[in-house]
Design an enzyme around this catalytic site. Structure first.
Site, PDB file in Angstrom:
ATOM      1  N   ASP A  67      -2.576  19.774 -13.816  1.00 48.74           N
ATOM      2  CA  ASP A  67      -3.055  19.002 -14.314  1.00 48.74           C
ATOM      3  C   ASP A  67      -2.571  18.527 -15.706  1.00 48.74           C
ATOM      4  O   ASP A  67      -2.596  19.527 -16.508  1.00 48.74           O
ATOM      5  CB  ASP A  67      -4.625  18.652 -14.523  1.00 48.74           C
ATOM      6  CG  ASP A  67      -4.903  17.403 -14.697  1.00 48.74           C
ATOM      7  OD1 ASP A  67      -4.280  16.917 -15.434  1.00 48.74           O
ATOM      8  OD2 ASP A  67      -5.471  16.900 -14.227  1.00 48.74           O
ATOM      9  N   ARG A  94       0.778  -1.169   0.134  1.00 50.27           N
ATOM     10  CA  ARG A  94      -0.013   0.371  -0.362  1.00 50.27           C
ATOM     11  C   ARG A  94       0.714   1.062   0.134  1.00 50.27           C
ATOM     12  O   ARG A  94       0.455   1.985  -0.383  1.00 50.27           O
ATOM     13  CB  ARG A  94      -0.771  -0.069   1.080  1.00 50.27           C
ATOM     14  CG  ARG A  94      -2.291   1.757   1.586  1.00 50.27           C
ATOM     15  CD  ARG A  94      -3.065   0.956   1.884  1.00 50.27           C
ATOM     16  NE  ARG A  94      -2.941  -0.026   3.016  1.00 50.27           N
ATOM     17  CZ  ARG A  94      -2.720   0.237   4.161  1.00 50.27           C
ATOM     18  NH1 ARG A  94      -2.292   1.582   4.543  1.00 50.27           N
ATOM     19  NH2 ARG A  94      -3.087   0.142   5.352  1.00 50.27           N
ATOM     20  N   LYS A 153      -5.086   8.042 -19.614  1.00 51.25           N
ATOM     21  CA  LYS A 153      -4.871   8.561 -20.547  1.00 51.25           C
ATOM     22  C   LYS A 153      -3.814   8.224 -21.815  1.00 51.25           C
ATOM     23  O   LYS A 153      -3.045   7.008 -21.887  1.00 51.25           O
ATOM     24  CB  LYS A 153      -5.058   9.693 -20.556  1.00 51.25           C
ATOM     25  CG  LYS A 153      -5.771  10.315 -19.614  1.00 51.25           C
ATOM     26  CD  LYS A 153      -7.371  10.096 -19.829  1.00 51.25           C
ATOM     27  CE  LYS A 153      -8.132   9.442 -18.557  1.00 51.25           C
ATOM     28  NZ  LYS A 153      -8.559  11.210 -18.275  1.00 51.25           N
ATOM     29  N   TYR A 171     -11.622  19.210 -15.701  1.00 50.98           N
ATOM     30  CA  TYR A 171     -11.690  18.162 -15.374  1.00 50.98           C
ATOM     31  C   TYR A 171     -12.660  18.083 -14.447  1.00 50.98           C
ATOM     32  O   TYR A 171     -12.902  18.136 -13.178  1.00 50.98           O
ATOM     33  CB  TYR A 171     -10.732  16.977 -14.561  1.00 50.98           C
ATOM     34  CG  TYR A 171     -11.610  16.012 -14.926  1.00 50.98           C
ATOM     35  CD1 TYR A 171     -11.450  15.227 -16.871  1.00 50.98           C
ATOM     36  CD2 TYR A 171     -11.777  14.857 -13.888  1.00 50.98           C
ATOM     37  CE1 TYR A 171     -11.238  13.610 -16.410  1.00 50.98           C
ATOM     38  CE2 TYR A 171     -11.770  13.252 -13.825  1.00 50.98           C
ATOM     39  CZ  TYR A 171     -12.548  13.228 -15.270  1.00 50.98           C
ATOM     40  OH  TYR A 171     -12.259  11.808 -15.163  1.00 50.98           O
TER      41      TYR A 171
HETATM   42  C1  PLP Z   1      -9.661  11.799 -17.231  1.00 56.60           C
HETATM   43  C2  PLP Z   1      -8.642  12.539 -16.720  1.00 56.60           C
HETATM   44  C3  PLP Z   1      -8.759  13.215 -14.404  1.00 56.60           C
HETATM   45  C4  PLP Z   1      -9.550  11.700 -13.944  1.00 56.60           C
HETATM   46  O1  PLP Z   1      -8.403  10.550 -14.484  1.00 56.60           O
HETATM   47  P1  PLP Z   1      -9.075   9.011 -14.312  1.00 56.60           P
HETATM   48  O2  PLP Z   1      -7.316   8.306 -14.438  1.00 56.60           O
HETATM   49  O3  PLP Z   1     -10.133   8.907 -15.157  1.00 56.60           O
HETATM   50  O4  PLP Z   1      -9.843   8.821 -12.237  1.00 56.60           O
HETATM   51  C5  PLP Z   1      -8.026  14.162 -14.331  1.00 56.60           C
HETATM   52  N1  PLP Z   1      -7.717  15.384 -15.107  1.00 56.60           N
HETATM   53  C6  PLP Z   1      -7.872  15.434 -16.248  1.00 56.60           C
HETATM   54  C7  PLP Z   1      -7.115  16.071 -17.569  1.00 56.60           C
HETATM   55  C8  PLP Z   1      -8.593  14.155 -16.987  1.00 56.60           C
HETATM   56  O5  PLP Z   1      -8.552  13.816 -18.509  1.00 56.60           O
END
Ligand code: PLP
Length: 404
Positions: free
Chosen positions: A193, A68, A218, A121
């Site tokens: 982000d 963890r 992604k 997001y």
């Molecule tokens: C998809 C996404 C997230 C969240 O990611 P997950 O892996 O789906 O939890 C956060 N920020 C952006 C810009 C995203 O495209």
């Protein structure tokens, strides 16, 4: 202390290009000489003596004691993504939202104020509108296209400025260097982000950001077959706090098999991003000249009001774009329903081209007035350009637009 034994202990990422870094940074030395190290499918680790156990448990972040907190497969991935993002270290999470929430909740506490870019997001939006206020954190927003709104928004108790660049789904960019300079004048930390840009196209830590989050789901994973997230920083104290705080106690831990897949994805990130950059630009140019399209938002289109910033801050425009079909939501639906190759789905950064209607799908939980203030129109179509041959994607768009 380094957790894993490295194959190239003196590897200096600053001497190499991004493809080489993604392939060679953080490679562990395997006991049997395996080029690809095994997946450490284990929850716990044994000790040879109580002395060893006491030493390991004295600092969970710097030893392998329980998965963890640390695991060799995750450590391998963390070393690699840290190098890719030009950071000193990283902490992996079970999803992008695990990392986003983990970094934000580690950065603010009750009584603090935090400023967020307007469009973002939807999960992050929910954290700012619902969860942070529940925990006594005051939240404001600003428009990254007008930094006066940032300066005006800063309060004595502002502790965090958070941006997405380009933002989901409006593609609005944030000038990370300028925002970091303003923030640091006030002793405020900056979180970015970097999911849309990826470390291939933008390196926020080099521009002054204090930490970066990635939805590894992604472009890093890149094949639509995993969920993962990561926080990357040059502030090792912050990373340690995240690991022993929001990772260890909230428990959104990346599984070792996922770390293995994410590492595999990261090795080909640069070559995939080069192709996304050219495919998406070609498709943005096609859409822009189409009489049935209202507006195309893509960083590297000269018509983009932030084109100069895009050229300065990004190696390429990335694989994401958004546009409106003339006729709004209904025309957009007709268009999408007639696509044959492009796939109707949320998420992004996969090999397949994915399209979705943000206001009706990913951003539907956000109240309309908040959406509109952030520039998310009802008809906005978000497109994650895939790695298919761009002529084939364009042919599909063309036949669907002909029906509208
Ligand atoms: C998809 C996404 C997230 C969240 O990611 P997950 O892996 O789906 O939890 C956060 N920020 C952006 C810009 C995203 O495209």
């Amino acid at each position: 202390m380094s957790l894993s034994v490295l194959r190239h202990p003196d590897f200096d990422r600053t001497k190499y290009g991004p493809s080489t870094v993604n392939i060679h940074a953080g490679e562990p030395r395997d006991a049997y000489g395996a080029l690809v190290p095994p997946i450490y499918q284990t929850s716990t680790f044994y000790f040879d003596s109580t002395d060893d156990a006491v030493k390991a448990c004295d600092d969970y972040a710097e030893s392998f004691a329980y998965s963890r907190i640390t695991n060799p497969s995750n450590d391998y991935f963390e070393k690699k993504i840290a190098a890719a993002e030009h950071g000193l270290g990283a902490v992996s999470y079970a999803s992008g939202m695990g990392a986003v929430a983990g970094a934000i909740f580690m950065s603010v506490r009750a009584g603090d104020h935090a400023l967020f870019c307007k469009a973002k997001y939807s999960g992050t939006e929910d954290i700012t509108r619902d969860f942070l206020p529940r925990f006594g954190v005051d939240v404001g927003t600003f428009d990254p296209q007008n930094l006066e709104t940032l300066k005006d928004g800063i309060k004595d108790n502002t502790k965090l400025i958070y941006v997405e660049s380009p933002a989901n789904p409006t593609m609005v960019m944030a000038d990370i260097a300028a925002i970091s300079a303003i923030a640091h004048e006030h002793g405020i930390k900056v979180g970015v982000d970097n999911t849309f840009a990826t470390p291939y196209n933008t390196n926020p830590l080099d521009l002054g950001a204090d930490w970066v989050v990635q939805s590894v789901t992604k472009y890093i994973g890149g094949h639509g077959d995993l969920l993962g997230g990561a926080i990357i920083s040059n502030d090792e104290g912050f990373l340690r706090d995240c690991r022993l705080g929001t990772l260890m106690h909230f428990g959104a831990v990346m599984a070792p098999q996922i770390a293995f897949l994410a590492t595999r994805g990261l090795k080909t990130l640069a070559v995939r991003m080069k192709q996304y950059n050219t495919n998406a630009l070609q498709i943005a140019q096609y859409l822009e000249q189409h009489p049935k399209i209202d507006i195309v938002r893509y960083p590297f289109l000269p018509s983009n009001p932030q084109y100069e910033l895009a050229k300065r801050q990004m190696r390429g425009g990335g694989g994401m774009l958004s546009f409106d079909v003339k006729g709004g939501l209904e025309a957009g639906k007709t268009f999408i329903n007639h696509l044959k190759l492009c796939t109707l789905a949320v998420s992004l950064g996969d090999t397949e081209t994915l399209v979705e209607q943000a206001a009706a799908m990913t951003h539907t939980m956000i109240p309309r007035e908040v959406r509109e203030a952030a520039g998310i129109t009802d008809g906005m179509i978000r497109m994650s350009v895939g790695l298919e041959d761009p002529e084939d994607i364009i042919a599909d768009l063309d036949q669907a637009l002909a029906v509208v």
